[in-house]
Every structure is written in structure tokens, then in C-alpha cells.
Write an enzyme that holds these catalytic residues in place. Structure first.
Site, PDB file in Angstrom:
ATOM      1  CB  SER A  11     -10.007   3.201  -1.047  1.00 42.37           C
ATOM      2  OG  SER A  11     -10.209   1.842  -0.778  1.00 42.37           O
ATOM      3  CG  ASP A  41      -4.452   1.612  -4.353  1.00 42.39           C
ATOM      4  OD1 ASP A  41      -3.941   1.075  -5.166  1.00 42.39           O
ATOM      5  OD2 ASP A  41      -4.212   0.947  -3.019  1.00 42.39           O
ATOM      6  CG  HIS A  51      -5.408   1.065   0.229  1.00 49.49           C
ATOM      7  ND1 HIS A  51      -5.555   0.873  -1.138  1.00 49.49           N
ATOM      8  CD2 HIS A  51      -6.557   1.223   0.854  1.00 49.49           C
ATOM      9  CE1 HIS A  51      -6.796   1.181  -1.247  1.00 49.49           C
ATOM     10  NE2 HIS A  51      -7.742   1.202  -0.216  1.00 49.49           N
TER      11      HIS A  51
END
Length: 456
Positions: free
Chosen positions: A166, A190, A260
Site C-alpha cells: 500500500s 496494491d 486491498h
């Protein structure tokens, strides 16, 4: 006064014990490393940056050694001749240790003989997301200083692999920039979207940040970035709405985070299992599902990229292309692997309207379906069907000619055609397997046929 018999025995026994143990030449036991763990913070104290570097080695994968300076590294189990994997977590809402980190580290150490360093920036990533974003530059500088200490010990830049989750993916990108794009690899799991989708390449992860940059996209419609940011960008199930994840907000936290975090679990699964998570380049997800992208010749010259520790994702061409979107379908749970097959239906006669046919593969009570649409006045249509079992284990195929039946009038239309299939990548159409007899389909009626494909 001469010693008594008991004293004589005591001294003689002590001498024997010293001769048998104390003078044996055995070295004292090696002191065990002191194990450290991630910090924990809360919403009120987690915004100021405080970084820890925790080293995990193959001989002790569950013990994180706190390594701050060069002396710590020299006295630890760090091996400069091995590759180094750096894991950087992302934004932490509640200031807790990532639930996936221990499994990730152990799996990584089982998969490869390397130094694994977890970057703990719980302090600095907790509280408000935008405060964590502000800490990215400072964190990147601290990581760069730490990596310079590794270089002094003899580590090569090309042996360093950053895995960023992330927001951590963009931290990895900035670190890579500070080393002139000469680090070996960056994997973005992601990469975060908020504040980065419209950012410049200097502010986010980009293909120029390492010799090889890959990104796995699983939540492009929410927390993940929707643009390609590497040499190869995997858009898993189109990059959003992962199978098995909640689709309604009443599922709470799981609804927010499931898509996610799927990138993390996919990567862990790729490290654990032998089944390949292979992807195929295509202009769009819609085009991929329609069967328009069947091989990896353009631009990879037949070497299809795979998620995992394969060098450069299995891509063997030089120079590497940039921002190539690749697509794959997965199951809803580990090991996530799917085989992709092209399915084609060739009509015997042209029709004046679109023809929709549902195709289902059956194997050991496992079914996989796809839809073929044949445009009006065209001879054939095709699509992609994903199946968890190998194609040669599929023993039956079912067809259903979908028609718009009306309550007052049943559609009795019949079509005849030829069905063929092939496993992706389809580099040679001669490998297509076709049913030996034409298929006769009546509207809304399911027809089953045996499918026999030899295992190679």
C-alpha cells in the site's frame, strides 16, 4: 592438620570434574540473539515517525533482531553474500502490528535463502492517513541511510529487493529514486491510491525506481492506485472486487480492507505454492475476458509474467517495457491459482441477432462458467474461462443457448455449431481441441458433451 577422608574425596572429585569438563576445550554456548517485535501505538501518539529495522534470518525466522547501526549488523546473523528483502508496511489505522507480517516473513525465508528486514514504522503510520503520507519522505531518507550501511558491508545494490504494501510501495519507490533506480527490484502490493493517483513519477512508485518494478493491483476502485506504476502491472480479476470479498458496506472493516489486502495474500500464496499465478498482457480487462489476448508475444516474446520470486517475473526481454497491464483470474481462497482456457463456438449458419452461449466446464464436482457472445452476421465468438483444475482433468462441457423467452411465447430456435478450446497461452492454433461432432443447441436447454483432453 591433614585433610580428612571426606575433604580428600571432595578435592579429588573436583579435579576429575575439571579434567572431564572444564578442560575439554568446548567453547561456551553461543549467546542467543535478543528478539524484538513491532512497536504499538495509538491514535493520539502514532503520528511522529520512529523507525525500527528488524532482521530475520533463515536459521531463526521467528526472531527479529533489532539492527540500527553497522555494529548491530556485524554482530547479527546478517549475511552480506545473500540477497536482502526489505518489507515496508503501509498505513496502520489503529497502530497495531500488521496481522500478515509474521506469515509473510516465514514464508519468504522458506522460499529463498536471504536476509529479510522488516521496516517497522508503526509510529508515523498511525492515526490520520494524510499525516502518514507526510512522513513518507522522511521515512524514505531513513531507509536509504540504513541501506547505505548494508552497502558498506559489501551488499550490492542489485541484490536488494523492496516489497512495499500500500503506502509502503510508494516509500519503496522513493528509496529507489534515491539510489538512482539501481536497486534490484521493487514489488508494490496494491500501491496506495489516495494522494498518489495524480502524483508525479517523482512522488510515487514508478518503473524508473529499480531495475525491475512490478505491482499487483487488487483494489483500484477504492484504496489502491488505478494506474500502472511498474514495468509489469498485474490487474488481478480486473484489479477490483476480488472473489470471496464482501461486496456490501455492512460487512464493515472487511469490506474496506479485503480487496486491498488480497495482493498481500496472493503474494504469500505465490511463495508457498508451485502452481503459477500467470498473467497475460492486454489493453483492457474487457478485452481479456473476450478472448482477444491469448499469448504473451507482444511485448514479452512468449515469456508470460508470473507473480512470485521468479527473476523479473519470468520476463526475459531487454530492455524491459514499461507500464504493461497484465490480467489474470483467481479463485476466492488460497492458493488462488486458476488455469485460463480459450473457448470458441463456430456457428454453422449466420444469424441476424447476437448469439449468447453459456459454457461450463465440469471436473470432480467443480464447475467453471463463461459466456460466449457471437455478434450478429458473424460466424464465431470466443471468450476466456478460468478453472481451478488442469484442463486435462475436465471431463465434461455443458452448453446453454441463452434466449429471451417470453411468458406468452417460448423460443424454439435451434443453432448448430462447432466447439473448440485451448489452454492459454495459445501460441499455436493447431493445439486447439475441438469436439468431434457438431453441437445442436435449442434455446434455454442445457446440453452436455464429454470432453477428452490428453495430459501433457
Amino acid at each position: 592438620m591433614p585433610p580428612g577422608p571426606w575433604e580428600s574425596c571432595f578435592w579429588v572429585g573436583g579435579l576429575i570434574l575439571w579434567l572431564s569438563v572444564g578442560s575439554s576445550g568446548d567453547a561456551p554456548p553461543t549467546p542467543q540473539p535478543k528478539c524484538a517485535d513491532f512497536q504499538s501505538a495509538n491514535l493520539f501518539e502514532g503520528t511522529d515517525l520512529k523507525v525500527q529495522f528488524l532482521l530475520f534470518v533463515p536459521s531463526n525466522p521467528s526472531c527479529g533482531q533489532l539492527v540500527e547501526g553497522s555494529s548491530d549488523l556485524q554482530n547479527s546473523g546478517f549475511n552480506a553474500t545473500l540477497g536482502t528483502k526489505l518489507i515496508i508496511h503501509g498505513f496502520r489505522v489503529l497502530g497495531t502490528k500488521p496481522s500478515w507480517i509474521d506469515t509473510f516473513i516465514r514464508t519468504l525465508l522458506r522460499a529463498t535463502n536471504a536476509n529479510v528486514i522488516a521496516v517497522d514504522w508503526i509510529y508515523g503510520s498511525t492515526g490520520v492517513y494524510f499525516s502518514a503520507v507526510k512522513n513518507v519522505i522522511k521515512l524514505s531518507l531513513e531507509i536509504s541511510l540504513f541501506l547505505n550501511k548494508l552497502l558498506v558491508l559489501g551488499v550490492s545494490e542489485s541484490s536488494i529487493h523492496i516489497i512495499g504494501v500500500s503506502l509502503g510501495a510508494h516509500v519503496g519507490g522513493m528509496v529507489g529514486q534515491l539510489f538512482g533506480g539501481q536497486l534490484g527490484q521493487i514489488t508494490g502490493l496494491d500501491p496506495a491510491g489516495p494522494e498518489y493517483t495524480r502524483a508525479s513519477v517523482e512522488e510515487r512508485l514508478d518503473a524508473g525506481d529499480a531495475l525491475f518494478v512490478e505491482a499487483i493491483h487488487t483494489d483500484t476502485d477504492n484504496l489502491g492506485i488505478r494506474i500502472p506504476v511498474g514495468h509489469v502491472d498485474y490487474f488481478v480479476n480486473g484489479g477490483q472486487d476480488q472473489p470471496g470479498c464482501p461486496t456490501f458496506f455492512y460487512a464493515g472493516y472487511s469490506y474496506l480492507i479485503c480487496d486491498h489486502m488480497r495482493a498481500v495474500h496472493l503474494y504469500i500464496s505465490a511463495l508457498e505454492n508451485s502452481c503459477p499465478l500467470m498473467a497475460f498482457p492486454c489493453a483492457s480487462y474487457k478485452a481479456f475476458l473476450a478472448g482477444r489476448c491469448l499469448d504473451c508475444f507482444n511485448p514479452f516474446l512468449l515469456s508470460c509474467p508470473r507473480i512470485g520470486l521468479v527473476e523479473q517475473g519470468g520476463v526475459k526481454i531487454e530492455p524491459l517495457p514499461k507500464e504493461v497491464k497484465v490480467y489474470l483470474l483467481t479463485t476466492s481462497s488460497a492458493p488462488y491459482c486458476m488455469h485460463h482456457s480459450l473457448v470458441e463456438f463456430h456457428l454453422k449458419e449466420l444469424r441476424n441477432k447476437d448469439t449468447n452461449i453459456e459454457v461450463t466446464f465440469l471436473s470432480s464436482n467443480i464447475t467453471s462458467s463463461s459466456k460466449i457472445t457471437i455478434p450478429k452476421q458473424q460466424r464465431y465468438g470466443k471468450g476466456i474461462i478460468a478453472h481451478a483444475t488442469p484442463q486435462c482433468q475436465i471431463n465434461q462441457v455443458k452448453f446453454k443457448f441463452q434466449s429471451s423467452n417470453r411468458v406468452w411465447k417460448k423460443d424454439r430456435t435451434t443453432i448448430i455449431g462447432k466447439f473448440c478450446t485451448a489452454l492459454l497461452p495459445v501460441n499455436d492454433r493447431e493445439k486447439m481441441v475441438c469436439l468431434p461432432e457438431p453441437v445442436n443447441l435449442q434455446a434455454s436447454v442445457t446440453v452436455s458433451c464429454d470432453l477428452k483432453i490428453a495430459c501433457v
